[in-house]
Structure formats: C-alpha cells, structure tokens
Motif scaffolding. Structure first.
Motif, mmCIF file in Angstrom:
data_model
loop_
_atom_site.group_PDB
_atom_site.id
_atom_site.type_symbol
_atom_site.label_atom_id
_atom_site.label_comp_id
_atom_site.label_asym_id
_atom_site.label_seq_id
_atom_site.Cartn_x
_atom_site.Cartn_y
_atom_site.Cartn_z
ATOM 1 N N VAL A 67 0.850 -1.192 0.000
ATOM 2 C CA VAL A 67 0.000 0.000 0.000
ATOM 3 C C VAL A 67 0.884 1.241 0.000
ATOM 4 O O VAL A 67 1.725 1.416 0.883
ATOM 5 N N GLU A 70 -2.052 4.995 0.396
ATOM 6 C CA GLU A 70 -3.365 4.373 0.592
ATOM 7 C C GLU A 70 -3.916 3.709 -0.675
ATOM 8 O O GLU A 70 -5.084 3.393 -0.752
ATOM 9 N N ARG A 71 -3.044 3.508 -1.656
ATOM 10 C CA ARG A 71 -3.451 2.800 -2.874
ATOM 11 C C ARG A 71 -2.700 1.474 -2.950
ATOM 12 O O ARG A 71 -1.504 1.439 -2.673
ATOM 13 N N SER A 86 0.013 0.408 -10.432
ATOM 14 C CA SER A 86 -1.169 0.584 -9.579
ATOM 15 C C SER A 86 -1.951 -0.716 -9.703
ATOM 16 O O SER A 86 -2.186 -1.205 -10.807
ATOM 17 N N LEU A 88 -4.958 -1.175 -9.271
ATOM 18 C CA LEU A 88 -6.383 -0.930 -9.499
ATOM 19 C C LEU A 88 -6.709 -1.109 -10.968
ATOM 20 O O LEU A 88 -6.154 -0.415 -11.825
ATOM 21 N N GLN A 93 -11.838 -0.621 -11.084
ATOM 22 C CA GLN A 93 -11.011 -0.428 -9.891
ATOM 23 C C GLN A 93 -11.000 -1.597 -8.911
ATOM 24 O O GLN A 93 -10.764 -1.404 -7.723
ATOM 25 N N ARG B 152 -15.227 0.484 -3.723
ATOM 26 C CA ARG B 152 -14.400 0.846 -4.880
ATOM 27 C C ARG B 152 -15.231 0.906 -6.157
ATOM 28 O O ARG B 152 -15.257 1.902 -6.856
ATOM 29 N N GLU B 177 -9.159 8.433 -2.763
ATOM 30 C CA GLU B 177 -9.018 6.978 -2.666
ATOM 31 C C GLU B 177 -10.052 6.375 -1.715
ATOM 32 O O GLU B 177 -10.633 7.092 -0.901
ATOM 33 N N THR B 179 -10.509 4.840 1.447
ATOM 34 C CA THR B 179 -9.699 4.730 2.673
ATOM 35 C C THR B 179 -10.633 4.688 3.874
ATOM 36 O O THR B 179 -11.849 4.544 3.710
ATOM 37 N N PRO B 263 -6.514 -3.867 1.577
ATOM 38 C CA PRO B 263 -6.261 -3.356 0.216
ATOM 39 C C PRO B 263 -5.203 -4.150 -0.533
ATOM 40 O O PRO B 263 -5.115 -4.059 -1.754
#
Lengths: 146, 345
Positions: A67, A70-71, A86, A88, A93, B152, B177, B179, B263
C-alpha cells in the motif's frame, strides 16, 4: 404634478414577503458555499518515494501488493528487475493480482488481463495499468509515482 | 372493572381526538385491490424496522477502519441475539429496496403519476434514490473485503455520471481513494444524513397523498374501501406476513461477513455488487471500450441517467398516462431482470 408621478406604493405584505425571501436567499448563499466547500474533501498529496521493504523480501519471479499513499500497488520482480503498477484495474477499480502460472496480471472481478508491462490485452479494461517507478537503494526497494 | 377500562380508554381517546381522527381516516378511500398502496405501507414499515434494528446495531458498531469488521464480528458472534438483529437489519434492507421498486413500478404501470400526482411521483423517486443510497452505504459498513470492493466499484460507477461524476466519486470516497475516510463518510450518511432526508421525503410523500379525498381520482368510480379500518386491517395482516418472512430469512439464511478488508488482497473473483446494482453492473461489464467515440462505460451510464430523468419527467411528458407507458414499463422491467440474471452467470 399628477398622481402618476408619485412613486408606486408597495403594499406592506409584499414588502415583508420580499424582505423575508431576500434574507432567505442571502442566508442560503452565505451558508451554501461554505457547506459545499466543507463537504468537498481536500485533494490527497502524494507522499513521495516510499520504502516498501528489503530486497531479499522480493525473490525473483515473485509479486507482492503493497500500500502506497493508501493505494494498492503491485510490485513484481522479474529476472530483468522490478516493475510496479497501480493494482487498481482500469475497468472498475477492482484490485488485480499477478498470476505466475500464466505470467500475466489478472483482474479477478471481470476477467480483465494485462501483460507483464501493464498493457490491457484482454477483457473489459479500457486502459493500461498506471506504472510507478521502482528503485533499489542500499538494499531497500523504493516505489514512487512516475 | 370493565367500566374502569372503558373510562380509561375513553380518557385517552378524548385527549387524542380519536373520534374526529378516525372519522377523517374513514372518509379517505382507497381503491380496493390496488397493490401499490399495500406496497407503499409495507415500504414504510420496513423503513421503521430498519431504523429500530439499526439503532440497536449502533450500540456496538465502531465506524473505524481498524475496528469496524471486528465490531460486526462481535455483534454477530458474541452479543446475545446479535446475529439475529444484524441479519434482520440486512434482510429488511433488501426487502425495503425490493418493495420500494415494486411500489413505484405498480404506480408506473397504473399510471398513478398523472396530474395531480406529479409531486407524489417525484417524491417517490427521490425516496428510491435515497433508499438505494441508504442500502449502499450500509453495505460498506462491515468493512469486509467485499464491502471494500463494493465501495471501490460503486464509487467508480458514480464517476461516470455526467457533469457531477468526478465530484460524486470523491464525495463518496471522502477523498481521492477508498480509505478509512470512505467508511466514516458512509457511516455518517447511513445513520444521519440519509435517514433524515428520507424521513422528510416520506413525510412529504404522505402529506401530498392526504391532500386529496381519494388518491386516484380515475379509480374513484371503482370499488373503494375506507382507509380506516378496512385498509389498515388488511395492511396489518400484510405486515404480519412480512415480519414472518423477515424473521424466517434472518433465522435460516444468515448473511456471512467474509474476511476483513485488506487493500493488499486481490478482489474476490466474480465480485458482484449488491443485487439492486446488478443490471448496471452487467451493462458496464459488457460495455465496449468505445461507443460513438466516447468511453463505452461513460456512454452507457449517461444513457441510463437520461432514462432516469425521462422516468422522473413522465408526468410532464405523458400527461394523460398512455397505455404505451405501462407496456414500456413492463419491457424495461423485463430487460433489467434479464441483465441482472446475466450478471449472475
């Protein structure tokens, strides 16, 4: 001077109605703008390069999702070095995963497929995965946005 | 003894103004056999059931990304009857959305949107949007891997809404995002903003209904029954059946939580959104990359939004309520069911 020249009288009730309506509109604007600004979340600032672990934690041919800001970010170590994308999916996503068996990146939600260089090669994804840069500095693996 | 009881009842009735109230309710007549009214009453009842069970859940739920999943696990696993209350809340939410859809659908096919019911139609549709928002934000609260994926994908759907999509996407996420902010936003909306807005809309919807001596003028010539006691008694019987259904579902069909959100984990294979988003999910899944030079998903979501606006504007487009509208409504329902079914395959 005839009575036509005299200013037209506004009935008391209409005047009060206009005053109340005007005040309400002024309050709505005065309160509405801060309200809209308040509920609009501030933009996230990238944190810069992030140390994601030691080199030995990433054996050749392995992949790990970490992470960053936060991605979720997919970090793959091949014989040629590191690649980071990424994680996603560019379709909706969902979080993608590396398949060592098929040597490709897959989105399990709707069977999207990406090549090892992040290109969308199958399924519904419309765009390639966003790539991030990876460097190794004194035995640490560092990821940062391109 | 009996006289004392009667007196006591009389005392309360007098203070409540019971006689004029029941007389007013008895004067209000409902077309016999119009299912839309029973569905409306059932929807309102299910909303109240959710409020009651939701308040109970807030006693133990923790709206924090690090603690939310564990707190729901504790509710369902450690708190006495917690599993029942949780399951009851979730099932009543599903039935609430189903009844809300069905209520509006039957109003549509009976062309109950015609003048002078335009505002009732619009408040009903606003109720549907708020109700779906309520269900969707509730879906996120357990902060399981599925909830995380739904947050998401759901907020990504919103991105394709014309004009306000990007803003809506960030607003739903509480930032760029998904979160812990997303969870806090969802919680705030689920327990405060959306219920407050829905209460206002439902109150307005019922108020508008009571502004006429009979809610469906063109059906006045048909057989009608008084709202009180005839309709109330029938509705009470229907609500008893609904309660039995929810209890049965809550007891025998638990809603598994899955695993806590992480995540770093890839999304679950074949991830499905909540059932009320299945049709739009299928449209997006099957969307070509490009349609008429526009991003395919954006094109299709824009088309769906336009269709929604047309449905909202029906009272002003189809003032007489043609039968073709009813036929189109059935066709639309059929297409939506077909899309949802194909999403499951």
């Amino acid at each position: 001077m005839g009575s036509n020249d005299e200013p037209e009288e506004v009935p008391r009730r209409d005047f009060l109605g206009m005053a109340v309506g005007g005040s309400a509109a002024a309050f709505a604007v005065a309160g509405g703008y801060p309200f809209l600004r308040f509920v609009d979340p501030p933009a996230q600032q990238p944190s810069g390069p992030v140390n994601i672990g030691k080199l030995e934690e990433f054996p050749v041919g392995s992949a790990r999702t970490v992470v960053v800001d936060e991605r979720p970010v997919l970090v793959i170590r091949t014989g040629d070095g590191f690649r980071a994308f990424s994680a996603l999916c560019t379709h909706l996503q969902c979080v993608v995963a590396y398949s060592a068996e098929r040597n490709q990146i897959e989105c399990p939600c709707h069977r999207g497929i990406y090549s090892m260089d992040g290109r969308n090669i199958g399924g519904p994804p419309p765009r390639p995965l966003q790539e991030l840069s990876v460097t190794v500095n004194t035995g640490s693996v560092i990821v940062s946005a391109v | 003894m009996s006289a004392a009881r009667d007196d006591s009842g009389g005392w309360l009735r007098e203070r409540l103004g019971w006689a004029p109230l029941t007389a007013a309710l008895a004067a209000y007549r409902i077309p016999r056999g119009n299912i839309a009214f029973y569905l409306g009453g059932t929807t309102l009842f299910l909303l109240l059931v959710q409020v009651a069970s939701g308040i109970m859940l807030t006693l133990y739920y923790k709206p924090d990304a690090a603690q939310a999943f564990r707190s729901v696990e504790r509710i369902t696993g450690e708190i006495e009857y917690g599993n029942l209350v949780h399951s009851f809340h979730v099932w009543s939410s599903d039935l609430f959305i189903a009844c809300l859809f069905a209520h509006l659908f039957f109003v549509l096919v009976r062309r109950g949107f015609r003048a002078p019911h335009e505002l009732s139609w619009l408040t009903g549709l606003m109720g549907l949007v708020l109700g779906v928002g309520l269900a969707f934000t509730g879906d996120i609260l357990p902060w399981s891997q599925r909830a995380y994926t739904d947050a998401r994908v759901g907020s990504e759907f919103a991105k394709y809404v014309p004009l306000v999509g990007t803003w809506l996407n960030r607003f739903l996420r509480g930032g760029d995002e998904v979160t812990s902010n997303t969870l806090v936003h969802a919680y705030g909306f689920h327990v405060a903003a959306l219920p407050a807005a829905l209460t206002l809309v439902v109150a307005l919807h019922i108020f508008l209904l009571t502004r006429r001596s009979t809610p469906v003028p063109e059906e006045a010539s048909r057989e009608t029954i008084p709202l009180y006691p005839d309709f109330f008694v029938r509705q009470a019987a229907a609500l008893t059946a609904v309660l039995v259904v929810i209890m049965t579902l809550a007891i025998f069909f638990e809603r598994p939580l899955g695993i806590a959100a992480d995540p770093r984990l890839s999304s679950p294979g074949g991830a499905m959104p909540p059932w009320y988003f299945l049709a739009i999910h299928q449209i997006l899944r099957a969307a070509p990359t490009e349609l008429l030079g526009i991003d395919g998903a954006r094109f299709l979501v824009s088309a769906a939004c336009l269709l929604g606006l047309l449905v909202a504007a029906l009272p002003f487009i189809d003032r007489r309520g043609s039968k073709a509208t009813a036929v189109l409504a059935w066709v639309l329902l059929f297409v939506l069911i077909l899309l949802a079914a194909s999403a499951l395959n």
